[in-house]
Enzyme design. Structure first.
Site, PDB file in Angstrom:
ATOM      1  CG  HIS A 349      35.995-161.020 -48.797  1.00 39.81           C
ATOM      2  ND1 HIS A 349      37.327-161.280 -48.834  1.00 39.81           N
ATOM      3  CD2 HIS A 349      35.409-162.092 -48.243  1.00 39.81           C
ATOM      4  CE1 HIS A 349      37.532-162.472 -48.333  1.00 39.81           C
ATOM      5  NE2 HIS A 349      36.393-162.986 -47.979  1.00 39.81           N
ATOM      6  CB  CYS A 662      20.457-163.475 -34.247  1.00 39.14           C
ATOM      7  SG  CYS A 662      21.306-165.069 -34.176  1.00 39.14           S
TER       8      CYS A 662
HETATM    9  C1  PEP Z   1      21.597-168.320 -38.604  1.00 41.65           C
HETATM   10  O1  PEP Z   1      21.934-169.445 -38.984  1.00 41.65           O
HETATM   11  O2  PEP Z   1      20.402-167.957 -38.521  1.00 41.65           O
HETATM   12  C2  PEP Z   1      22.621-167.323 -38.236  1.00 41.65           C
HETATM   13  C3  PEP Z   1      22.269-166.185 -37.684  1.00 41.65           C
HETATM   14  O3  PEP Z   1      23.913-167.607 -38.511  1.00 41.65           O
HETATM   15  P1  PEP Z   1      24.552-167.449 -39.980  1.00 41.65           P
HETATM   16  O4  PEP Z   1      23.537-166.790 -40.854  1.00 41.65           O
HETATM   17  O5  PEP Z   1      25.796-166.649 -39.819  1.00 41.65           O
HETATM   18  O6  PEP Z   1      24.791-168.893 -40.330  1.00 41.65           O
END
Ligand code: PEP
Ligand code: MG
Length: 737
Positions: A349, A662
């Site tokens: 965290h 993303c």
């Molecule tokens: C991903 O898997 O690219 C994503 C954006 O989700 P996380 O990194 O939270 O798994």
């Protein structure tokens, strides 16, 4: 111990007596020197000629391991332990059993005390306790400076040399400043009580003031609202009322320790037990307990009101063994230049919060707490994961230059904040940011993000000790939408499981957690959890646009079920006359390769898709994203992966569904360039990457790049890798990567 003896004679007597009392053939005392070496200072049973000659580095051998981890080792067969190293000068090869305890003072390791036996035996709990208590006394001798001068000439115990530590880069940036030792540095000198009853009464009084002070903090106006700060304090409140903890403290007082020494002792025990746990949630809780123990010590010493870190002047680099997120939030942000931890990982965290606050962090800097003194000059290199303690002048100059260079670059990025993200040939690119905490929100304006492309809702759940209530979730989501002020925000529903563990959600251990019971798979089995969250989202977005997406979709049926849940919530709230979102847009994350072969069907079910390239690449290439040994071996700018991304873009275009990405690759200028070349017009990244990515794309001719990229992807026998093609393109067009 009270006999008037010369220091060396006193140490010799101490080890002799321990060996006699514990019926051990060996008792040895190692002292940690300023250069990170543990030197044998006294021994009963090993070769006497090795005293002041035998030495081990921090982390080396059993003794070095004990010092580095501040944890006792009790071994029946010491030579089988992976850390065992044999020091020929000591003649210790014939001893099988080994018990070693760290010599700790105020959380800092000063040395190691060891007993050994020829026969195999297990040392009993009482023996460990006795050795730990003697270690506390020896710690006082070391701290009082009475051992100085015992070693060979030229060896110093004082902490004044330059040292560097190789650790893990947990949050980017470079910080120069001075050591501020985060508690635990409340020094307990008075160890043994004279009157157990009176001491128990003192302890009880301190525990109740501790509870009151936490309640008071919870009432404080700046904390009374929702937020991660409050969630952490709620966790502290829970621990402060933990019966087991208080019972163990009382027991230690009954066994003769002062209330302060009991707190230290119970905390050392707790640390030793919890350090074994691999469960990231429980390890996080250890930090909370550490902090709580310190608060209790301050109560006992009449310093209860001290806000943590109140004495931190400017340019503070906080040095701690471990730290809870709440501790970090207690410091004044404007005075902190960096953070150094002996523990900590990417998903702790405190790392998450530090990244959100833009504080450079290096973790796994083993031994730093033992070596650092308050006020020492120190450099945190969060780019490389290195810490320089008491750096020589030339190292300091190099880093001062790097800080200035970064600051100038930051200045350039800031100047771009209000410049539209438009390529040289007029293509507008939406640069969105990823977020998950309230502390992320100011970055929206500071980085000039077009919106939030990924709001990781699980972070609120991970920071809390109990399931956040619907009202708490709703308040967070409303605050996010308020901060976005009309810019689009895409909320991702809970993505837990894998390494994201929630305490209140019991999960069985799994062999392959990344492929296991996580995200949407888990949420659909617990519709209560999912519906609560969907309800909070719908209510928070009253009158505004709401964008919701689901993580780890593998099968379209999962998506249908998730859509059903949200429409049921929608109907339910409408029936009770709640104001509904002005518009509702639903999306799926593309993270599992199975979706690549049902793109058209998928697009029929959603308004948008967002590629989670971290997971998609992990599953596409069978490369564990968290495994440092292999995660760098395969390039996410590989031709097959690019072809997969292009297929998604094409399916989006065919079905009029917007496609964004993303994952972390969106935030690296070279891969962001590749994405724009493929045809992406919207990408979401960590907020600090927006400046560098924008600087890159302003110089870019997206049309020309597109032709180059497509030619490469169509070439069955390319002479260059895709990365080389991109690098050449950037060089030819003077694009800064
Ligand atoms: C991903 O898997 O690219 C994503 C954006 O989700 P996380 O990194 O939270 O798994
Ligand atoms: Mg993911």
């Amino acid at each position: 111990m009270a006999e008037p003896l010369e220091p060396q004679a006193r140490l010799d007597e101490i080890v002799r007596q321990i060996a006699a009392n514990m019926v051990a053939e060996v008792c040895s005392l190692y002292v940690l020197r300023a250069d990170g070496v543990l030197e044998l200072y006294a021994t009963q049973g090993l070769n006497p000629g090795s005293v002041h000659l035998a030495q081990l580095r921090l982390g080396e051998g059993l003794v070095g391991t004990i010092a580095a981890t501040a944890r006792a080792l009790n071994l029946q067969d010491a030579q089988k332990h992976p850390a065992f190293t044999y020091l020929p000068e000591t003649g210790e090869e014939i001893f099988q059993s080994f018990l070693g305890v760290p010599i700790l003072r105020a959380g800092r390791t000063l040395g190691v005390l060891v007993v050994q036996n020829k026969e195999r035996r297990v040392y009993r709990d009482e023996e460990i306790e006795a050795l730990e208590t003697v270690a506390m006394v020896v710690a006082e001798m070391i701290a009082a400076g009475s051992l100085a001068g015992l070693s060979r000439p030229g060896v110093v115990l004082d902490l004044s040399r330059p040292v560097h530590f190789d650790g893990l880069a947990l949050a980017d940036g470079i910080g120069l400043g001075y050591v501020v030792l985060h508690e635990p540095r409340v020094v307990v000198t008075n160890l043994f009580n004279e009157d157990a009853e009176a001491e128990t009464a003192r302890l009880e009084k301190a525990v109740s003031s501790l509870r009151i002070s936490i309640e008071d903090m919870l009432q404080r106006r700046d904390i009374a609202a929702e937020g991660e700060h409050r969630a952490v304090l709620e966790a502290y409140r829970m621990f402060a009322y933990d019966r087991g903890w208080v019972r163990r403290l009382e027991e230690a007082v009954r066994n003769g320790l002062t209330a302060e020494a009991s707190v230290e002792k119970v905390q050392n025990d707790m640390r030793a037990r919890m350090m074994h746990m691999t469960d990231p949630f429980l390890r996080e809780r250890l930090h909370d307990f550490d902090d709580l123990a310190n608060r209790l010590l301050r109560e006992l010493m009449g310093r209860g009101g001290d806000p943590i870190g109140a004495d931190a002047a400017g340019d503070a680099i906080i040095v701690a063994r471990s730290m809870g997120a709440a501790d970090l939030l207690d410091y004044r942000r404007d005075q902190i230049r960096g953070l150094v931890l002996e523990e900590g990982g990417q998903t702790s965290h405190v790392s998450i919060v530090a990244r959100a606050l833009g504080i450079p962090v290096v973790g796994q800097a083993k031994g730093v707490v033992s070596m650092a003194e308050k006020g020492d000059a120190i450099i945190v290199d969060g780019e490389e994961g290195v810490v320089h303690l008491r750096p020589p002048a030339d190292v300091e100059r190099v880093f001062a230059d790097r800080v200035q260079f970064r600051a100038r670059r930051q200045e350039r990025y800031r100047a771009l904040r209000d410049v539209p993200a438009r390529t040289r040939d007029g293509q507008d690119i939406d640069l969105l940011m990823n977020a998950g905490l309230l502390v992320d929100l100011p970055q929206l304006a500071e980085a000039g993000a077009a919106g939030i492309g990924l709001f990781r809702t699980e972070l609120q759940f991970m920071i809390a000790s109990t399931m956040p209530k619907t009202s708490e979730q709703e308040r967070l989501y409303a605050a996010v939408l308020d901060a976005a002020d009309g810019r689009p925000v895409t909320f991702r529903t809970l993505d837990v499981g894998g390494d994201k563990v929630l305490p209140y959600l019991h999960q069985s251990p799994e062999e392959n957690p990344a492929l296991g019971y996580r995200a949407l798979r888990l949420a659909l089995d617990r519709p209560g959890l999912m519906r609560t969250q969907l309800r909070a989202l719908l209510k928070a977005a009253a009158g505004r646009e709401l964008r919701v997406m689901f993580p780890m979709v593998t099968d379209l049926d999962e998506l249908r079920k998730a859509r059903d849940l949200i429409s049921r919530e929608f109907k339910h709230l409408t029936r009770f006359a709640h104001v509904m979102p002005r518009r509702l847009k639903l999306g799926a994350m593309i993270e599992v390769p199975s979706l690549l072969y049902q793109l058209d069907e998928l697009m029929q079910l959603v308004d948008f898709v967002s590629i989670g390239s971290n997971d998609l690449f992990q599953f596409f290439s069978a490369v564990d994203r968290g495994n440092a040994q292999i995660s760098g071996r395969f390039d996410d700018l590989s031709t097959p992966f690019m072809r997969a991304l292009k297929d998604i873009l094409d399916a989006g275009a065919r079905n009029s569904v917007s496609v964004t990405l993303c994952g972390e690759m969106a935030g690296r200028p070279i891969s962001a360039m590749a994405l724009i070349g493929l045809g992406f017009r919207s990408i979401s990244m960590t907020s600090s990457a927006i400046g560098p990515v924008k600087a890159m794309l302003l110089d870019l001719d997206a049309g020309e790049l597109h032709r180059t990229v497509m030619a490469h992807l169509a070439d069955r026998h390319p002479r260059q890798t895709f990365r080389q093609v991109l690098e050449d393109f950037a060089e030819r067009h003077a694009i800064s990567l």
